[in-house]
Design a protein around this motif. Structure first.
Motif, mmCIF file in Angstrom:
data_model
loop_
_atom_site.group_PDB
_atom_site.id
_atom_site.type_symbol
_atom_site.label_atom_id
_atom_site.label_comp_id
_atom_site.label_asym_id
_atom_site.label_seq_id
_atom_site.Cartn_x
_atom_site.Cartn_y
_atom_site.Cartn_z
ATOM 1 N N ARG A 67 4.722 -15.448 5.326
ATOM 2 C CA ARG A 67 3.480 -15.899 5.959
ATOM 3 C C ARG A 67 2.281 -15.661 5.026
ATOM 4 N N LEU A 68 2.240 -14.517 4.387
ATOM 5 C CA LEU A 68 1.142 -14.238 3.464
ATOM 6 C C LEU A 68 1.207 -15.130 2.230
ATOM 7 N N GLY A 110 1.910 -9.546 8.468
ATOM 8 C CA GLY A 110 1.656 -10.977 8.447
ATOM 9 C C GLY A 110 0.756 -11.462 9.560
ATOM 10 N N ALA A 115 -4.671 -10.912 7.212
ATOM 11 C CA ALA A 115 -4.897 -11.994 6.260
ATOM 12 C C ALA A 115 -6.384 -12.300 6.121
ATOM 13 N N LEU A 132 -1.051 -19.182 7.699
ATOM 14 C CA LEU A 132 0.071 -18.293 8.009
ATOM 15 C C LEU A 132 1.237 -19.044 8.651
#
Length: 239
Positions: A67-68, A110, A115, A132
Motif C-alpha cells: 500500500r505504501l 499502511g 501515509a 493506498l
C-alpha cells in the motif's frame, strides 16, 4: 535517472530500512547519487501460502508495504524520482524510529494517517495518500520487483542494491542489525562491493544475529543485542 546506486526497498522491511540508513551515510561520504526503487514483499511472495510460510501477522504487514509503495508510485509519477528518497525516510521514521509497535493492529503501517503524515513531512500533497488502494499501480510495482530479482536471482528478499548500473554489480542486502559509525560505513561499503565484484562470489551468511537496533523493536542504538537464530523483514521466505 542516472545514478551511482539503485536501491530497491519495501518500506515495511526493517533490514532494508537499516541498510538504507547506512547507504545514506555512504552517499554523503562518497557523493553518490541514489535512485530509490520498489520491490514488494507481498508481490514477490504472492505464489506462496502465507499460512504455511509466515507468522500470522505477516500478510497484513506485507500488504501494508504494498500500500505504501502505491503511494510512492503516485509520488514518483507526479513529483519525480527525486521525491522518493525523502518519502522513504519519512515512512521509515514513523514505522521504525517511533518506538515499539506492540499492541498495534497488524498492518497499521499502511493506514491513511501514516501515509498522509509522511507525505506532509516530505513536502508532498497529503491527497496522494488516496493511492493506498490504487491497485492499478501494482503492475508497475511488480515489474520493478521483477527487475530487482533479475539482478540477483529470486531466492532473496529486500533490499537489493545495484552499484554503478546498468553494468555494475548487484546484490541482496547486506543484512545488518546495527548502523555503522561514520568510519565503519565506508569500510563496510568497500568490503561488500569488493566481494560482489568477484564473479565467482555468491553468498556469505550466518543465521545467528541480533535484533535490529531500532526503536520499533525496543532496542536502542549501541545496546548489546541478544544473538539468536532470528529472522524478520528481509528474507523472502522468512520475511
Amino acid at each position: 535517472m542516472s545514478s551511482d546506486i539503485t536501491f530497491y526497498f519495501d518500506p515495511i522491511c526493517p533490514f532494508a530500512w537499516m541498510t538504507s540508513k547506512w547507504i545514506r551515510l555512504v552517499q554523503a561520504q562518497r557523493d553518490y547519487t541514489v535512485d530509490w526503487r520498489f520491490i514488494s514483499l507481498r508481490l514477490i511472495n504472492a505464489h506462496l501460502d502465507y499460512d504455511t510460510h509466515f507468522p500470522p501477522e505477516y500478510p497484513a504487514q506485507h500488504t501494508a508495504g504494498l500500500r505504501l509503495l502505491r503511494v510512492a508510485s503516485a509520488v514518483r509519477e507526479k513529483h519525480g524520482r527525486e521525491a522518493i528518497g525523502p518519502l522513504y525516510a519519512a515512512f521509515g521514521a514513523r514505522i521504525f524510529e517511533a518506538g515499539p509497535d506492540e499492541g498495534r493492529t497488524p498492518g497499521w503501517q499502511g493506514t491513511p494517517d501514516l501515509a498522509a503524515d509522511a507525505l506532509a513531512e516530505a513536502g508532498l500533497p497529503t491527497s496522494l495518500a488516496d493511492a493506498l488502494d490504487d491497485t492499478a499501480r501494482d503492475a508497475e510495482i511488480q515489474a520493478e520487483s521483477d527487475e530487482a530479482l533479475s539482478l540477483t536471482g529470486r531466492d532473496v528478499g529486500t533490499p537489493i542494491i545495484h552499484f554503478e548500473p546498468p553494468a555494475g554489480v548487484a546484490f541482496f542486502g547486506p543484512v545488518i542489525s546495527r548502523l555503522p559509525d561514520a568510519d565503519q560505513a565506508g569500510q563496510l561499503w568497500d568490503h561488500v562491493v569488493g566481494l560482489a565484484r568477484f564473479p565467482g562470489f555468491a553468498e556469505l551468511k550466518r543465521s545467528l544475529r541480533e535484533r535490529p537496533q531500532l526503536p520499533s523493536f525496543g532496542v536502542t542504538a549501541h545496546e548489546p543485542g541478544k544473538t539468536e537464530d532470528w529472522h524478520a523483514g528481509s528474507r523472502r521466505l522468512k520475511k
